[in-house]
Design a protein around this motif. Structure first.
Motif, PDB file in Angstrom:
ATOM      1  N   VAL A   1       0.867  -1.192   0.000  1.00 12.62           N
ATOM      2  CA  VAL A   1       0.000   0.000   0.000  1.00 12.62           C
ATOM      3  C   VAL A   1       0.889   1.222   0.000  1.00 12.62           C
ATOM      4  CG1 VAL A   1      -1.801   1.243   1.213  1.00 12.62           C
ATOM      5  CG2 VAL A   1      -1.771  -1.259   1.249  1.00 12.62           C
ATOM      6  N   LEU A   2       0.699   2.113  -0.943  1.00 15.15           N
ATOM      7  CA  LEU A   2       1.569   3.271  -1.132  1.00 15.15           C
ATOM      8  C   LEU A   2       0.888   4.552  -0.703  1.00 15.15           C
ATOM      9  CD1 LEU A   2       2.957   2.409  -4.692  1.00 15.15           C
ATOM     10  CD2 LEU A   2       3.907   1.776  -2.460  1.00 15.15           C
ATOM     11  N   CYS A   3       1.696   5.523  -0.303  1.00 12.88           N
ATOM     12  CA  CYS A   3       1.168   6.870   0.011  1.00 12.88           C
ATOM     13  C   CYS A   3       0.654   7.494  -1.288  1.00 12.88           C
ATOM     14  CB  CYS A   3       2.273   7.724   0.611  1.00 12.88           C
ATOM     15  SG  CYS A   3       1.789   9.483   0.831  1.00 12.88           S
TER      16      CYS A   3
ATOM     17  N   PHE B   1      -1.036   5.751   6.912  1.00 12.01           N
ATOM     18  CA  PHE B   1      -2.288   5.996   7.624  1.00 12.01           C
ATOM     19  C   PHE B   1      -3.410   6.081   6.569  1.00 12.01           C
ATOM     20  CE2 PHE B   1       1.063   7.653  10.265  1.00 12.01           C
ATOM     21  CZ  PHE B   1       0.723   7.257  11.557  1.00 12.01           C
ATOM     22  N   THR B   2      -4.549   5.597   6.918  1.00 13.94           N
ATOM     23  CA  THR B   2      -5.702   5.635   6.005  1.00 13.94           C
ATOM     24  C   THR B   2      -6.716   6.662   6.504  1.00 13.94           C
ATOM     25  OG1 THR B   2      -5.424   3.309   5.413  1.00 13.94           O
ATOM     26  CG2 THR B   2      -7.570   4.327   4.937  1.00 13.94           C
TER      27      THR B   2
ATOM     28  N   GLN C   1      -8.182   7.292   1.374  1.00 14.65           N
ATOM     29  CA  GLN C   1      -6.874   7.284   0.731  1.00 14.65           C
ATOM     30  C   GLN C   1      -5.784   7.118   1.794  1.00 14.65           C
ATOM     31  OE1 GLN C   1      -7.041  11.011  -1.460  1.00 14.65           O
ATOM     32  NE2 GLN C   1      -7.407   9.876  -3.383  1.00 14.65           N
ATOM     33  N   ASN C   2      -4.603   6.598   1.344  1.00 15.37           N
ATOM     34  CA  ASN C   2      -3.497   6.304   2.245  1.00 15.37           C
ATOM     35  C   ASN C   2      -2.429   7.394   2.164  1.00 15.37           C
ATOM     36  OD1 ASN C   2      -4.556   3.673   3.001  1.00 15.37           O
ATOM     37  ND2 ASN C   2      -3.983   3.022   0.923  1.00 15.37           N
ATOM     38  N   PHE C   3      -1.858   7.748   3.345  1.00 15.27           N
ATOM     39  CA  PHE C   3      -0.835   8.788   3.421  1.00 15.27           C
ATOM     40  C   PHE C   3       0.300   8.294   4.310  1.00 15.27           C
ATOM     41  CE2 PHE C   3      -4.842  10.902   2.675  1.00 15.27           C
ATOM     42  CZ  PHE C   3      -4.546  11.777   1.650  1.00 15.27           C
TER      43      PHE C   3
END
Length: 339
Positions: free
Chosen positions: A9-11, A21-22, A28-30
């Motif tokens: 899972v990528l930023c 973090f989602t 979205q992921n950061f």
């Protein structure tokens, strides 16, 4: 034993896999670095929404203070102002047209009154008058009195359906109610100028209307109250500058229609011109349309629906134009209709 490689899972901002973090809002992921930046962006949007909220609240407060600021009320006010301006302009135009018509009608009345005065003075000087003359003069004066208070071709503006129209028919009829006023060749004028009748002798006679037409469109309707079978009748226009004569069909500048398929252009007969076929009978109602602007006249028999048009040469038939009626057989009668 096969090794497992779970999908990384990528930023969403930098495409790194560390410290993810989602966001439950946008899903979205950061990474650790960009999650704070994302929160700052959310805070900025919150500030903008708060400003929009406060601005709208202020608008409501102002509108509650002055209801005239409501958009619909503003629209009604604008419509009112535009309508008032339109009505004011229509009223101005109607008033101006009516004033012009009154001036024109009073001019004609004054001219006719002067003619009566001249007749009275001449009769007094020559000591040549009788009771029958008194009856005729009184009738003429009474007719002028009536016409002084009426404009028969005008309907005043009305307010039906919230519409203020301009005065009706002002351009179409710029004179008083049309009547027969001049006659020669043993033709008589009766019923206060509404009827022209030939006497008992068979001969040519002519009658002219009172009106003088220089511009605009004018419509006249006639009823043929008596017409000798296979007889002779001429309907048309002539220049006022040409003297009245009994054989009106030969009058220079006359344009119109006669019997036996006769069409007159500048007082000359053109048999069957433009396909004209005489179809007039007793009790027929005939319309003559005179269009000074296009210099044309149109004859319509309302019974047969036949219509014929003539172009008028202004060099041969100069303004002003007058109605011209020719009679021949004894007791033939034609009446001007007023609707």
């Amino acid at each position: 034993m096969a090794s497992s490689n779970p999908q990384k899972v990528l930023c969403v901002t930098c495409n790194k896999v560390t410290g993810l973090f989602t966001c439950r809002g946008c899903q979205q992921n950061f990474c650790t670095s960009h999650v704070a930046e994302h929160r700052q962006e959310l805070g900025k949007q919150m500030d903008e929404i708060t400003v929009e909220h406060d601005r709208f609240r202020q608008i409501l407060i102002e509108q509650n203070t002055d209801l005239r600021m409501h958009p619909l009320l503003i629209e009604i006010t604008e419509w009112e102002q535009q309508s008032i301006e339109k009505i004011r302009q229509l009223a101005h135009d109607a008033r101006q047209q009516l004033e012009e018509l009154i001036i024109a009608s009073r001019k004609i009345l004054s001219e006719n009154l002067t003619k009566i005065g001249n007749e009275l003075n001449k009769a007094r000087e020559e000591d040549n008058y009788f009771e029958t003359d008194f009856v005729e003069w009184i009738a003429k004066i009474d007719r002028l009195k009536k016409e002084a208070n009426e404009l028969p071709n005008v309907r005043l503006p009305c307010f039906d359906n919230n519409i203020l129209p301009v005065i009706s028919n002002v351009r179409e009829n710029t004179s008083l109610k049309e009547i027969f006023q001049q006659s020669t060749g043993e033709a008589a004028i009766e019923d206060n100028g509404e009827v022209a009748v030939k006497n008992t002798r068979v001969s040519h006679a002519a009658v002219r209307g009172r009106g003088e037409f220089n511009s605009g469109q004018h419509r006249f309707r006639f009823r043929i109250e008596r017409y000798f079978k296979s007889g002779w009748l001429q309907i048309g226009i002539v220049s006022k500058t040409i003297p009245l004569q009994a054989n009106s069909y030969q009058t220079p500048s006359l344009y119109g229609w006669g019997a036996s398929n006769q069409v007159y252009l500048d007082g000359r007969n053109h048999q069957g011109y433009n396909g004209y076929i005489t179809d007039i009978q007793t009790n027929d109602e005939i319309e003559l349309a005179v269009d000074c602007d296009t210099r044309t006249i149109i004859l319509t028999n309302e019974r047969t629906h036949s219509t014929y048009r003539l172009a008028v040469d202004l060099q041969r038939c100069p303004f002003p134009w007058q109605l011209s009626i020719g009679l021949y057989y004894s007791l033939d009668r034609i009446r001007i209709l007023h609707t």
